[in-house]
Design an enzyme around this catalytic site. Structure first.
Site, PDB file in Angstrom:
ATOM      1  N   GLY A  17       0.836  -1.216   0.000  1.00 30.43           N
ATOM      2  CA  GLY A  17       0.000   0.000   0.000  1.00 30.43           C
ATOM      3  C   GLY A  17       0.860   1.251   0.000  1.00 30.43           C
ATOM      4  N   HIS A  18       1.836   1.300   0.907  1.00 35.58           N
ATOM      5  CA  HIS A  18       2.738   2.454   0.942  1.00 35.58           C
ATOM      6  C   HIS A  18       3.485   2.596  -0.383  1.00 35.58           C
ATOM      7  CE1 HIS A  18       2.818   1.296   5.400  1.00 35.58           C
ATOM      8  NE2 HIS A  18       2.325   2.512   5.421  1.00 35.58           N
ATOM      9  N   GLN A  52      -0.165  11.008  17.944  1.00 32.09           N
ATOM     10  CA  GLN A  52      -1.431  10.567  17.342  1.00 32.09           C
ATOM     11  C   GLN A  52      -1.909   9.243  17.923  1.00 32.09           C
ATOM     12  OE1 GLN A  52       0.303  10.429  13.251  1.00 32.09           O
ATOM     13  NE2 GLN A  52      -0.997   8.643  12.999  1.00 32.09           N
ATOM     14  N   SER A 100      -2.108  -3.368   5.911  1.00 36.08           N
ATOM     15  CA  SER A 100      -1.852  -2.474   7.036  1.00 36.08           C
ATOM     16  C   SER A 100      -0.625  -2.978   7.775  1.00 36.08           C
ATOM     17  CB  SER A 100      -3.055  -2.467   7.982  1.00 36.08           C
ATOM     18  OG  SER A 100      -2.702  -1.913   9.230  1.00 36.08           O
ATOM     19  N   VAL A 131      -4.833  -0.622  -1.298  1.00 41.48           N
ATOM     20  CA  VAL A 131      -4.274  -1.876  -1.808  1.00 41.48           C
ATOM     21  C   VAL A 131      -4.666  -2.998  -0.844  1.00 41.48           C
ATOM     22  CG1 VAL A 131      -2.146  -3.115  -2.386  1.00 41.48           C
ATOM     23  CG2 VAL A 131      -2.373  -0.684  -2.928  1.00 41.48           C
TER      24      VAL A 131
HETATM   25  P1  AMP Z   1       0.525   4.548   7.809  1.00 41.07           P
HETATM   26  O1  AMP Z   1       1.976   4.193   7.692  1.00 41.07           O
HETATM   27  O2  AMP Z   1      -0.350   3.401   8.182  1.00 41.07           O
HETATM   28  O3  AMP Z   1       0.296   5.796   8.634  1.00 41.07           O
HETATM   29  O4  AMP Z   1       0.056   4.917   6.349  1.00 41.07           O
HETATM   30  C1  AMP Z   1       0.756   5.862   5.575  1.00 41.07           C
HETATM   31  C2  AMP Z   1      -0.055   6.191   4.362  1.00 41.07           C
HETATM   32  O5  AMP Z   1      -0.278   5.001   3.606  1.00 41.07           O
HETATM   33  C3  AMP Z   1      -1.444   6.763   4.697  1.00 41.07           C
HETATM   34  O6  AMP Z   1      -1.776   7.783   3.775  1.00 41.07           O
HETATM   35  C4  AMP Z   1      -2.327   5.561   4.529  1.00 41.07           C
HETATM   36  O7  AMP Z   1      -3.664   5.882   4.202  1.00 41.07           O
HETATM   37  C5  AMP Z   1      -1.655   4.832   3.390  1.00 41.07           C
HETATM   38  N1  AMP Z   1      -2.019   3.416   3.397  1.00 41.07           N
HETATM   39  C6  AMP Z   1      -2.027   2.574   4.459  1.00 41.07           C
HETATM   40  N2  AMP Z   1      -2.457   1.361   4.098  1.00 41.07           N
HETATM   41  C7  AMP Z   1      -2.731   1.423   2.767  1.00 41.07           C
HETATM   42  C8  AMP Z   1      -3.229   0.498   1.805  1.00 41.07           C
HETATM   43  N3  AMP Z   1      -3.530  -0.745   2.133  1.00 41.07           N
HETATM   44  N4  AMP Z   1      -3.393   0.914   0.527  1.00 41.07           N
HETATM   45  C9  AMP Z   1      -3.094   2.198   0.186  1.00 41.07           C
HETATM   46  N5  AMP Z   1      -2.619   3.125   1.045  1.00 41.07           N
HETATM   47  C10 AMP Z   1      -2.443   2.742   2.315  1.00 41.07           C
END
Ligand code: AMP
Length: 286
Positions: free
Chosen positions: A36-37, A61, A185, A176
């Site tokens: 996703g990232h 947060q 996640s 994703v």
């Molecule tokens: P995080 O590291 O969980 O704070 O996420 C960092 C960024 O990646 C944020 O903008 C999230 O929305 C995005 N993100 C997290 N999980 C996914 C995913 N499965 N698909 C797309 N973007 C994601």
């Protein structure tokens, strides 16, 4: 790939890029990178010549009692994945760098933050708004890429950009998923094998309601009931909320209008893991 750990170095790098007329995109993350990232980094590349990924597990947060301490971390792996995905720089400051002794400023977005994640995670969006503001000021981006996975967060960032006159374009990237539908996640590593199976119920519940909406169901309670009936298949799931709301105001009318954009939102806990997911759907025109 540049590896940067101080705000001063980050600002200097960003300023150099701007002086050479390059567009900068920033991708804020908390690390422990997954596909996703990486999709966000690749999308950022389509919008700018320079991609800066940020990696910071932001303590402000996390509400008290949440998973700040045990949040998964692997800097060396993240550094490699980030470079492979085509990021030009990785900004990974320490907590002391972002919140040095004597730090007292907080950014609060009101309104949209009261419900859903804001209600179940007190202070969460203040932490998000504050760190996003600081990351914008450190990386000086033209474009910021956030994931739809955290839909309410994208609304908070949009409001922040508008209210504080940040000259930044917000790009929202699709979620994703694993082949079975589970949204990727960093927190999925907490799940036991059995919980990992059970976790697919979130996406199945979202799909059930989305299909009802696409077929013309406009009654909010019916859409929520469609989610709840699927979620009951996993009795150990502890539901924080399953909701259907206007995708942009998060208002919850009894009856959605034809053509209205609706977001279906679920937050639930499986054992020690809190999962969130959402799906957007447009109510058909009559
Ligand atoms: P995080 O590291 O969980 O704070 O996420 C960092 C960024 O990646 C944020 O903008 C999230 O929305 C995005 N993100 C997290 N999980 C996914 C995913 N499965 N698909 C797309 N973007 C994601």
């Amino acid at each position: 790939m540049e590896f940067i750990t101080t705000v001063q170095q980050m600002q200097r790098y960003a300023e150099q890029q701007r002086c050479q007329g390059r567009r900068i995109a920033v991708v804020p993350t908390m690390g422990y990178l997954h596909e996703g990232h990486l999709s966000l980094i690749r999308l950022a590349r389509q919008h700018a010549e320079v991609v800066i990924t940020t990696l910071f597990v932001n303590p402000t947060q996390f509400a008290p009692g949440e998973d700040y301490e045990r949040y998964p971390r692997d800097l060396e792996r993240d550094r490699r994945l980030c470079a492979e995905a085509g990021s030009d720089a990785l900004f990974a400051p320490s907590v002391e760098e972002m919140y040095p002794g004597g730090y007292t400023t907080r950014v609060s977005v009101l309104g949209i933050t009261r419900k859903f994640e804001g209600q179940f995670r007190p202070g969460h969006f203040d932490g998000v708004a504050t760190i996003v503001t600081k990351l914008f000021l450190a990386t000086k981006p033209h474009v910021a890429v956030f994931g739809q996975k955290d839909w309410q967060q994208t609304l908070v960032v949009r409001q922040l950009i508008r209210d504080l006159n940040f000259d930044i374009e917000l790009v929202v990237a699709p979620t994703v998923r694993e082949p079975d539908g589970l949204a990727m996640s960093s927190r999925n590593v907490y799940l036991s094998a059995q919980e990992r199976q059970q976790a697919t119920v979130l996406y199945r519940a979202l799909r059930a309601a989305a299909e009802r909406a696409a077929a013309g169901e406009r009654r909010r309670r019916e859409l929520v009931a469609a989610m709840e009936s699927v979620l009951r298949e996993v009795p150990v799931l502890v539901l924080d909320y399953a909701a259907a709301a206007d995708a942009y105001t998060l208002e919850e009318p009894e009856l959605f209008a034809p053509g209205q954009e609706v977001v279906l939102l679920i937050a639930a806990r499986l054992g020690q893991t809190r999962l969130i997911d959402n799906e957007r759907v447009r109510i058909p025109e009559e």
